[in-house]
Design a protein around this motif. Structure first.
Motif, PDB file in Angstrom:
ATOM      1  N   PRO A   1       0.297  -6.023   7.921  1.00  0.00           N
ATOM      2  CA  PRO A   1       1.411  -4.508   7.821  1.00  0.00           C
ATOM      3  C   PRO A   1       2.691  -5.717   8.067  1.00  0.00           C
ATOM      4  N   ARG A   2       3.788  -5.873   7.349  1.00  0.00           N
ATOM      5  CA  ARG A   2       4.583  -6.919   7.475  1.00  0.00           C
ATOM      6  C   ARG A   2       5.745  -6.754   8.689  1.00  0.00           C
ATOM      7  N   ALA A   3       5.509  -5.281   8.861  1.00  0.00           N
ATOM      8  CA  ALA A   3       6.397  -4.658  10.051  1.00  0.00           C
ATOM      9  C   ALA A   3       5.710  -4.593  10.812  1.00  0.00           C
ATOM     10  N   ALA A   4       4.482  -5.667  11.171  1.00  0.00           N
ATOM     11  CA  ALA A   4       3.775  -5.827  12.553  1.00  0.00           C
ATOM     12  C   ALA A   4       4.701  -6.857  12.640  1.00  0.00           C
ATOM     13  N   VAL A   5       5.428  -7.684  12.494  1.00  0.00           N
ATOM     14  CA  VAL A   5       6.646  -9.195  12.600  1.00  0.00           C
ATOM     15  C   VAL A   5       7.772  -8.732  13.155  1.00  0.00           C
TER      16      VAL A   5
ATOM     17  N   PHE B   1      12.731   1.202   8.200  1.00  0.00           N
ATOM     18  CA  PHE B   1      11.628   0.780   8.345  1.00  0.00           C
ATOM     19  C   PHE B   1      10.892   1.772   6.036  1.00  0.00           C
ATOM     20  N   TRP B   2      10.898   2.560   5.634  1.00  0.00           N
ATOM     21  CA  TRP B   2      11.187   2.635   4.792  1.00  0.00           C
ATOM     22  C   TRP B   2      11.819   1.464   3.774  1.00  0.00           C
ATOM     23  N   TYR B   3      13.275   0.951   4.108  1.00  0.00           N
ATOM     24  CA  TYR B   3      13.509  -0.587   4.091  1.00  0.00           C
ATOM     25  C   TYR B   3      12.621  -1.449   3.513  1.00  0.00           C
ATOM     26  N   PHE B   4      11.880  -1.726   5.104  1.00  0.00           N
ATOM     27  CA  PHE B   4      11.216  -2.717   5.327  1.00  0.00           C
ATOM     28  C   PHE B   4       9.469  -2.559   4.227  1.00  0.00           C
ATOM     29  N   TRP B   5       9.742  -1.431   4.523  1.00  0.00           N
ATOM     30  CA  TRP B   5       8.057  -1.053   3.786  1.00  0.00           C
ATOM     31  C   TRP B   5       8.393  -1.413   1.828  1.00  0.00           C
ATOM     32  N   GLN B   6       9.552  -1.076   1.475  1.00  0.00           N
ATOM     33  CA  GLN B   6       9.835  -1.384  -0.146  1.00  0.00           C
ATOM     34  C   GLN B   6       9.905  -2.989  -0.246  1.00  0.00           C
ATOM     35  N   GLY B   7      10.112  -3.255   0.766  1.00  0.00           N
ATOM     36  CA  GLY B   7       9.623  -5.115   0.307  1.00  0.00           C
ATOM     37  C   GLY B   7       8.984  -5.613   0.883  1.00  0.00           C
ATOM     38  N   GLU B   8       7.521  -4.711   0.787  1.00  0.00           N
ATOM     39  CA  GLU B   8       6.593  -5.578   1.202  1.00  0.00           C
ATOM     40  C   GLU B   8       6.271  -6.388   0.909  1.00  0.00           C
TER      41      GLU B   8
ATOM     42  N   PRO C   1       0.800  -1.480  -0.159  1.00  0.00           N
ATOM     43  CA  PRO C   1       0.085  -0.237  -0.278  1.00  0.00           C
ATOM     44  C   PRO C   1       0.713   1.292   0.136  1.00  0.00           C
ATOM     45  N   THR C   2       0.207   2.954  -0.024  1.00  0.00           N
ATOM     46  CA  THR C   2       0.961   3.831  -0.030  1.00  0.00           C
ATOM     47  C   THR C   2       1.186   3.316   1.333  1.00  0.00           C
ATOM     48  N   LEU C   3       2.497   4.093   1.672  1.00  0.00           N
ATOM     49  CA  LEU C   3       3.071   4.625   2.772  1.00  0.00           C
ATOM     50  C   LEU C   3       2.329   5.252   3.777  1.00  0.00           C
ATOM     51  N   SER C   4       1.461   5.905   4.112  1.00  0.00           N
ATOM     52  CA  SER C   4       1.057   6.698   4.429  1.00  0.00           C
ATOM     53  C   SER C   4      -0.877   6.063   4.727  1.00  0.00           C
ATOM     54  N   SER C   5      -1.409   4.783   4.490  1.00  0.00           N
ATOM     55  CA  SER C   5      -2.072   3.447   4.640  1.00  0.00           C
ATOM     56  C   SER C   5      -1.601   2.434   5.042  1.00  0.00           C
TER      57      SER C   5
ATOM     58  N   LEU D   1      -0.774  -0.280  10.333  1.00  0.00           N
ATOM     59  CA  LEU D   1       0.560  -0.568  11.346  1.00  0.00           C
ATOM     60  C   LEU D   1      -0.339  -0.199  12.944  1.00  0.00           C
ATOM     61  N   TRP D   2      -0.956   1.366  12.736  1.00  0.00           N
ATOM     62  CA  TRP D   2      -1.082   1.153  14.155  1.00  0.00           C
ATOM     63  C   TRP D   2      -2.572   1.487  15.090  1.00  0.00           C
TER      64      TRP D   2
END
Length: 286
Positions: A126-130, A273-280, A22-26, A31-32
């Motif tokens: 959102p995979r960043a949750a992991v 965080f930006w780097y991780f999001w790029q590979g989502e 998704p977009t970064l803002s979404s 994630l929140w």
């Protein structure tokens, strides 16, 4: 409890396309909304790693204490790296206990996505949750470790005294947590793309250990020049040096130390965080 369970309870719809970035803002909003899942997951696993062992969670504090004893015998008594260091026992304890915290984030980050591949393949979230859940878990696990560190600093000869500078230590620890956030986000994506990197982590960690002055003073071996500047710019060296000033030597670190560590603590997680999001969209597909 799964991320989708949290979504249904909170009224948040799952993503329509599994693995789509998704977009970064979404992404941040999603994630929140899963903050309760992240917290619950971290709290559930924070003290479960040693539950099958006879001494259980006592190993959380037992391992760094045993490491400290080994390094004291080898480097303090035999190799005499303690020469010129006031309260070498406290110096060593601060170094080992706090260095292990960042190393745990490095080691866990490199394997976290592969260990949770089943969940990332089956559910849309959102995979960043992991990795963030792992970071929170490691931070919670550090609380009894820090309490033990304080007790040892006060009781193990030559000991130290509680002073007002101790009140500033949580700021340094908070900056270390932020820096660890960036580390775990970077390594989570790298480990997902290149699983073989898990074999390199021990080597990287060992080099970082020696470059951070865990059991010796850097200026004893490198007194000036570019190399000293490079070593002192190491964020983990800054964490250890500033923590020792506050906890052992009743000294407030200079402004430049606070500034540079703060820069590390802000830039590293933002870029990580930006780097991780790029590979989502790639997580859970291997």
């Amino acid at each position: 409890m799964t991320p989708d369970t949290t979504e249904r309870r909170s009224g948040v719809s799952p993503w329509r396309v599994m693995g789509q970035r998704p977009t970064l803002s979404s992404y941040l909003r999603q994630l929140w909304r899963r903050r309760h899942f992240i917290t619950a997951e971290a709290r559930a696993k924070a003290f479960s790693g040693n539950r099958d062992m006879l001494l259980g969670n006592l190993w959380l504090i037992g391992v760094p204490i045993l490491q400290g004893l080994a390094y004291y015998l080898i480097f303090g008594l035999i190799l005499r790296t303690s020469r010129g260091i006031e309260n070498f026992t406290g110096f060593l304890l601060v170094g080992i206990f706090l260095f292990r915290f960042t190393m745990a984030s490095l080691q866990q980050g490199i394997v976290v996505m592969s260990q949770n591949r089943g969940m990332t393949s089956a559910f849309s979230f959102p995979r960043a949750a992991v990795p963030l859940s792992v970071l929170l878990r490691e931070t919670l696990s550090m609380l009894p470790v820090l309490a033990t560190l304080v007790l040892l600093l006060l009781t193990v000869p030559p000991g130290t005294q509680v002073t007002w500078t101790w009140a500033l230590f949580p700021l340094v620890f908070g900056l270390q947590v932020l820096f660890n956030t960036g580390i775990i986000m970077y390594t989570a994506r790298l480990g997902s793309a290149l699983p073989d990197l898990r074999h390199v982590v021990a080597f990287v960690g060992r080099m970082w250990f020696y470059m951070s002055g865990v059991f010796f003073s850097l200026d004893r071996f490198v007194s000036e020049g570019v190399w000293l500047s490079v070593l002192q710019a190491n964020p983990l060296y800054m964490v250890l040096d500033m923590s020792r000033d506050l906890l052992l030597y009743d000294t407030v670190p200079d402004t430049s130390s606070w500034l540079f560590l703060s820069l590390w603590a802000v830039i590293t997680p933002l870029l990580g965080f930006w780097y991780f999001w790029q590979g989502e969209e790639t997580y859970g597909q291997h």
